[in-house]
Write a protein that holds these residues in place. Structure first.
Motif, PDB file in Angstrom:
ATOM      1  N   THR A  82       0.845  -1.194   0.000  1.00 34.33           N
ATOM      2  CA  THR A  82       0.000   0.000   0.000  1.00 34.33           C
ATOM      3  C   THR A  82       0.882   1.247   0.000  1.00 34.33           C
ATOM      4  O   THR A  82       1.722   1.420   0.879  1.00 34.33           O
ATOM      5  CB  THR A  82      -0.922   0.009   1.223  1.00 34.33           C
ATOM      6  OG1 THR A  82      -1.728  -1.168   1.203  1.00 34.33           O
ATOM      7  CG2 THR A  82      -1.814   1.234   1.204  1.00 34.33           C
ATOM      8  N   ARG A 132      -3.110   9.531  -8.980  1.00 32.31           N
ATOM      9  CA  ARG A 132      -3.283   9.257  -7.545  1.00 32.31           C
ATOM     10  C   ARG A 132      -2.545   7.970  -7.181  1.00 32.31           C
ATOM     11  O   ARG A 132      -2.821   6.901  -7.724  1.00 32.31           O
ATOM     12  CB  ARG A 132      -4.774   9.100  -7.222  1.00 32.31           C
ATOM     13  CG  ARG A 132      -5.071   8.732  -5.780  1.00 32.31           C
ATOM     14  CD  ARG A 132      -4.965   9.929  -4.881  1.00 32.31           C
ATOM     15  NE  ARG A 132      -5.197   9.602  -3.492  1.00 32.31           N
ATOM     16  CZ  ARG A 132      -5.180  10.498  -2.510  1.00 32.31           C
ATOM     17  NH1 ARG A 132      -4.957  11.785  -2.802  1.00 32.31           N
ATOM     18  NH2 ARG A 132      -5.386  10.146  -1.284  1.00 32.31           N
ATOM     19  N   ALA A 133      -1.577   8.074  -6.248  1.00 32.21           N
ATOM     20  CA  ALA A 133      -0.784   6.902  -5.854  1.00 32.21           C
ATOM     21  C   ALA A 133      -1.103   6.445  -4.435  1.00 32.21           C
ATOM     22  O   ALA A 133      -1.183   5.244  -4.167  1.00 32.21           O
ATOM     23  CB  ALA A 133       0.707   7.222  -5.978  1.00 32.21           C
ATOM     24  N   GLY A 135      -2.721   5.149  -1.235  1.00 30.59           N
ATOM     25  CA  GLY A 135      -3.884   4.293  -1.033  1.00 30.59           C
ATOM     26  C   GLY A 135      -4.006   3.189  -2.054  1.00 30.59           C
ATOM     27  O   GLY A 135      -4.806   2.267  -1.882  1.00 30.59           O
ATOM     28  N   ASN A 136      -3.215   3.257  -3.117  1.00 32.31           N
ATOM     29  CA  ASN A 136      -3.219   2.220  -4.147  1.00 32.31           C
ATOM     30  C   ASN A 136      -2.023   1.287  -3.981  1.00 32.31           C
ATOM     31  O   ASN A 136      -1.016   1.649  -3.374  1.00 32.31           O
ATOM     32  CB  ASN A 136      -3.174   2.840  -5.554  1.00 32.31           C
ATOM     33  CG  ASN A 136      -4.484   3.487  -5.919  1.00 32.31           C
ATOM     34  OD1 ASN A 136      -5.555   2.983  -5.605  1.00 32.31           O
ATOM     35  ND2 ASN A 136      -4.417   4.629  -6.609  1.00 32.31           N
ATOM     36  N   THR A 137      -2.130   0.114  -4.577  1.00 32.25           N
ATOM     37  CA  THR A 137      -1.005  -0.810  -4.613  1.00 32.25           C
ATOM     38  C   THR A 137      -0.175  -0.520  -5.856  1.00 32.25           C
ATOM     39  O   THR A 137      -0.655   0.142  -6.795  1.00 32.25           O
ATOM     40  CB  THR A 137      -1.497  -2.263  -4.660  1.00 32.25           C
ATOM     41  OG1 THR A 137      -2.222  -2.464  -5.891  1.00 32.25           O
ATOM     42  CG2 THR A 137      -2.400  -2.575  -3.468  1.00 32.25           C
ATOM     43  N   GLU A 139       0.390  -2.474  -8.217  1.00 31.79           N
ATOM     44  CA  GLU A 139      -0.328  -3.061  -9.342  1.00 31.79           C
ATOM     45  C   GLU A 139      -1.438  -2.125  -9.830  1.00 31.79           C
ATOM     46  O   GLU A 139      -1.643  -1.954 -11.047  1.00 31.79           O
ATOM     47  CB  GLU A 139      -0.919  -4.408  -8.939  1.00 31.79           C
ATOM     48  CG  GLU A 139      -1.845  -5.045  -9.957  1.00 31.79           C
ATOM     49  CD  GLU A 139      -1.158  -5.324 -11.284  1.00 31.79           C
ATOM     50  OE1 GLU A 139      -1.883  -5.433 -12.304  1.00 31.79           O
ATOM     51  OE2 GLU A 139       0.090  -5.414 -11.319  1.00 31.79           O
ATOM     52  N   ALA A 140      -2.157  -1.509  -8.888  1.00 32.43           N
ATOM     53  CA  ALA A 140      -3.221  -0.575  -9.281  1.00 32.43           C
ATOM     54  C   ALA A 140      -2.633   0.640  -9.991  1.00 32.43           C
ATOM     55  O   ALA A 140      -3.192   1.130 -10.981  1.00 32.43           O
ATOM     56  CB  ALA A 140      -4.007  -0.141  -8.050  1.00 32.43           C
ATOM     57  N   ILE A 141      -1.488   1.127  -9.506  1.00 26.82           N
ATOM     58  CA  ILE A 141      -0.845   2.271 -10.151  1.00 26.82           C
ATOM     59  C   ILE A 141      -0.369   1.879 -11.550  1.00 26.82           C
ATOM     60  O   ILE A 141      -0.463   2.665 -12.507  1.00 26.82           O
ATOM     61  CB  ILE A 141       0.325   2.776  -9.283  1.00 26.82           C
ATOM     62  CG1 ILE A 141      -0.200   3.266  -7.924  1.00 26.82           C
ATOM     63  CG2 ILE A 141       1.094   3.878 -10.003  1.00 26.82           C
ATOM     64  CD1 ILE A 141       0.891   3.609  -6.941  1.00 26.82           C
ATOM     65  N   ARG A 143      -1.755  -0.245 -13.583  1.00 27.76           N
ATOM     66  CA  ARG A 143      -2.899  -0.270 -14.489  1.00 27.76           C
ATOM     67  C   ARG A 143      -3.326   1.148 -14.887  1.00 27.76           C
ATOM     68  O   ARG A 143      -3.667   1.411 -16.056  1.00 27.76           O
ATOM     69  CB  ARG A 143      -4.070  -1.004 -13.832  1.00 27.76           C
ATOM     70  CG  ARG A 143      -3.854  -2.503 -13.700  1.00 27.76           C
ATOM     71  CD  ARG A 143      -5.189  -3.206 -13.439  1.00 27.76           C
ATOM     72  NE  ARG A 143      -5.841  -2.689 -12.229  1.00 27.76           N
ATOM     73  CZ  ARG A 143      -5.696  -3.227 -11.020  1.00 27.76           C
ATOM     74  NH1 ARG A 143      -4.907  -4.284 -10.861  1.00 27.76           N
ATOM     75  NH2 ARG A 143      -6.317  -2.713  -9.974  1.00 27.76           N
ATOM     76  N   ILE A 144      -3.289   2.061 -13.909  1.00 28.52           N
ATOM     77  CA  ILE A 144      -3.689   3.449 -14.198  1.00 28.52           C
ATOM     78  C   ILE A 144      -2.739   4.077 -15.224  1.00 28.52           C
ATOM     79  O   ILE A 144      -3.172   4.714 -16.202  1.00 28.52           O
ATOM     80  CB  ILE A 144      -3.722   4.280 -12.904  1.00 28.52           C
ATOM     81  CG1 ILE A 144      -4.795   3.748 -11.945  1.00 28.52           C
ATOM     82  CG2 ILE A 144      -3.962   5.755 -13.224  1.00 28.52           C
ATOM     83  CD1 ILE A 144      -4.773   4.396 -10.580  1.00 28.52           C
TER      84      ILE A 144
END
Length: 376
Positions: A82, A132-133, A135-137, A139-141, A143-144
């Motif tokens: 996180t 936005r980084a 609060g994200n993992t 992996e989520a970053i 994908r964004i």
């Protein structure tokens, strides 16, 4: 007849001399048993004098335990992936086209090292914009960023790595090998792991105390308990403050012991026998093994249990009596727990006072006879 009278006169003079010397008060290390017992509430004093037995040991042996509250123990381990404000990321972007957006000519990837997450939780990636980084993992970053870049370059490949940063950190000070501010990472998400990252404690582990401050909450634990009781190995949170110190508890030993001094605890618990041993044991020429006393101020609730009363108010003075000559006296002393601030006092045997009196009288008489001989 004259000889008998002379002997009687000398005997009377000797007895008078003994009485005078005894009444003058010979040197001694402290009060005797009778004087201590006179301080009992049953007489003229304000202290409870108790002979130590199994019941007394059970009540007096209660000591405040160190440990963490449920709030500390129930906190889950932070997800190592996180992202938080202040963290640092590493980005690698591949583009499989002749005219890439970010990749230099002749190369197939571009590396953006140390992209820091700002205070608002965002990072900036060229051609992808502000993302936005926090609060994200990773992996989520990833994908964004991929979605943003796909609008301008076909099938970009993105890798996001979380580097050590100051987003989620704890401070460690005190008796550790490496004081400082440490990031919470995958290997250092628990208290024991973080202490290991700081080089471990620099004082004997048996007497090392670890304090964790989290906001307005404070918890304390023995260092060894982190390994003996894994439930105390709490999960850390950003902003935690960890303080390691050597145990500051101590007791004082006085009277007819091998030495008289203030001593620090050498382990988490210490018995009366161990306390006496720390000062060299009883002085074989002076000590009265029937008169070993421990002076302590007991909390109201403990004192009421000890004396069987419920009308006490506030801290009470208690004097514990240990008789090492009793059949189970050594066991009682071995089971009696010394606490912080206790005074262990051993009285002198009556024989030692008598010996001092005889030595003083005959020493004085001998000096007088020598002086008389010189005059003659």
């Amino acid at each position: 007849m004259t000889s008998i009278r002379s002997r009687l006169a000398k005997g009377a003079a000797l007895i008078a001399a003994l009485a005078v010397v005894a009444s003058c008060g010979l040197p001694r290390s402290g009060p005797n048993k009778q004087e201590i017992f006179a301080g009992s509430v049953m007489r003229d004093g304000d202290a409870f004098v108790l002979l130590v037995d199994d019941r007394v040991n059970l009540v007096a042996g209660v000591t405040p335990a160190l440990g963490f509250s449920a709030g500390f123990q129930n906190a889950s381990v932070l997800g190592s992936d996180t992202i938080r404000a202040g963290d640092t990321l590493g980005l690698t972007i591949w583009e499989n086209v002749r005219d890439p957006l970010l990749v230099s000519q002749g190369q197939n990837a571009t590396v953006l090292e140390e992209v820091q997450v700002d205070g608002a939780g965002f990072i900036f990636v060229p051609y992808a914009g502000r993302i936005r980084a926090a609060g994200n993992t990773p992996e989520a970053i990833r994908r964004i960023i991929t979605e943003k870049l796909e609008e301008q370059t076909p099938d970009p490949q993105v890798q996001v790595r979380r580097l050590a940063g100051d987003g989620a950190t704890v401070s460690i000070v005190g008796a550790v090998s490496g004081q400082g501010v440490y990031p919470i990472e995958r290997p250092t998400r628990t208290l024991s792991a973080m202490l290991a990252a700081a080089g471990g404690v620099s004082v004997p582990p048996a007497i090392a105390r670890v304090t964790v401050t989290r906001g307005d909450h404070v918890g304390e634990i023995w260092f060894e308990d982190l390994y003996d009781h894994p439930g105390h190995d709490i999960a850390l949170r950003s902003g935690d403050r960890i303080f390691v110190e050597q145990d500051t508890r101590s007791f004082t030993a006085l009277g007819a012991t091998g030495s008289q001094s203030r001593l620090a605890f050498e382990s988490q618990s210490i018995s009366a026998i161990e306390a006496i041993a720390q000062v060299g044991g009883l002085n074989t020429n002076l000590a009265d093994p029937t008169g070993v006393f421990v002076f302590r101020n007991e909390p109201e609730d403990i004192a009421e249990q000890l004396v069987g009363r419920d009308d006490l108010t506030g801290t009470q003075r208690v004097i514990y009596v240990l008789d090492l000559t009793e059949p189970n006296g050594m066991f009682m002393a071995r089971d009696f727990a010394i606490r912080d601030g206790d005074t262990v006092y051993v009285t002198e045997a009556p024989y030692s006072q008598f010996n001092k009196t005889i030595s003083a009288v005959f020493g004085t008489l001998g000096q007088a006879n020598s002086a008389a001989s010189l005059v003659q």
